[in-house]
Scaffold this active site. Structure first.
Site, mmCIF file in Angstrom:
data_model
loop_
_atom_site.group_PDB
_atom_site.id
_atom_site.type_symbol
_atom_site.label_atom_id
_atom_site.label_comp_id
_atom_site.label_asym_id
_atom_site.label_seq_id
_atom_site.Cartn_x
_atom_site.Cartn_y
_atom_site.Cartn_z
ATOM 1 N N PHE A 24 0.840 -1.189 0.000
ATOM 2 C CA PHE A 24 0.000 0.000 0.000
ATOM 3 C C PHE A 24 0.879 1.244 0.000
ATOM 4 O O PHE A 24 2.008 1.209 0.494
ATOM 5 C CB PHE A 24 -0.852 0.078 1.273
ATOM 6 C CG PHE A 24 -1.831 -1.028 1.433
ATOM 7 C CD1 PHE A 24 -3.127 -0.886 0.976
ATOM 8 C CD2 PHE A 24 -1.468 -2.215 2.049
ATOM 9 C CE1 PHE A 24 -4.043 -1.913 1.139
ATOM 10 C CE2 PHE A 24 -2.373 -3.242 2.214
ATOM 11 C CZ PHE A 24 -3.664 -3.090 1.758
ATOM 12 N N ASP A 25 0.331 2.316 -0.519
ATOM 13 C CA ASP A 25 0.926 3.624 -0.295
ATOM 14 C C ASP A 25 -0.172 4.654 -0.354
ATOM 15 O O ASP A 25 -1.163 4.496 -1.073
ATOM 16 C CB ASP A 25 2.025 3.953 -1.295
ATOM 17 C CG ASP A 25 3.179 4.636 -0.584
ATOM 18 O OD1 ASP A 25 2.910 5.599 0.161
ATOM 19 O OD2 ASP A 25 4.317 4.214 -0.750
#
Length: 181
Positions: free
Chosen positions: A110-111
């Site tokens: 994720f970011d």
């Protein structure tokens, strides 16, 4: 906060479908891999744990700060949102590629990027900078765009979503309480 579980299930189901379509019929697809969270985030570990997932965490070796710096130099406008999505895709893909995992592991990376139409807000370096970010966003609307990559073997899927967040005007005491959480 929104529930990440439906997003995780959707993305991992799509990866599974892609694998089933892409592997020649003569090859047996063997399950037995593990769920790997490609993140050093305590919050993301907490979300998966509370959702009942069994997983292992691995810290990616990818410098996302360089991508953010490149993004910060871009002009805002319509093209910015395309560039933002490309940067997020580059960050989650870079994280995924930097991790050691088995071919049958499902890897989640994720970011998240905070932006407000004029500025990209990177990760604060310390408490003082975090307080500055909160003061600057006080009483304003900003956007939070998150990318989720689910990958297995050479296949991956990336999904992104943007949430619009309206901060009410915050007083010094409010900011202190937020920071002390």
């Amino acid at each position: 906060a929104f529930d990440l579980l439906p997003v995780l299930l959707l993305v991992t189901d799509e990866v599974e479908e892609e694998i089933q379509r892409s592997i020649p019929r003569r090859q047996a697809y063997r399950k037995g891999g593990h769920l790997v969270l490609g993140s050093a985030s305590a919050r993301r570990r907490e979300i998966l744990t509370r959702a009942g997932f069994r997983f292992r965490s691995a810290t990616p070796r990818f410098d996302e700060a360089a991508v953010i710096r490149r993004l910060e130099r871009r002009r805002f406008g319509h093209a910015f949102h395309v560039t933002l999505r490309e940067a997020l895709a580059e960050m989650v893909t870079g994280k995924w590629r930097s991790l050691e995992h088995r071919r049958d592991d499902v890897v989640l990376c994720f970011d998240t990027v905070v932006h407000d139409g004029r500025k990209v807000w990177g990760k604060p370096l310390d408490r003082h900078q975090a307080e500055g970010f909160i003061k600057a966003l006080s009483g304003r609307t900003h956007q939070v765009t998150t990318a989720c990559l689910a990958g297995m073997g050479p296949w991956c899927r990336i999904r992104m979503w943007t949430t619009h967040v309206q901060f009410r005007p915050l007083e010094e005491g409010d900011i202190t309480r937020v920071m002390d959480r």
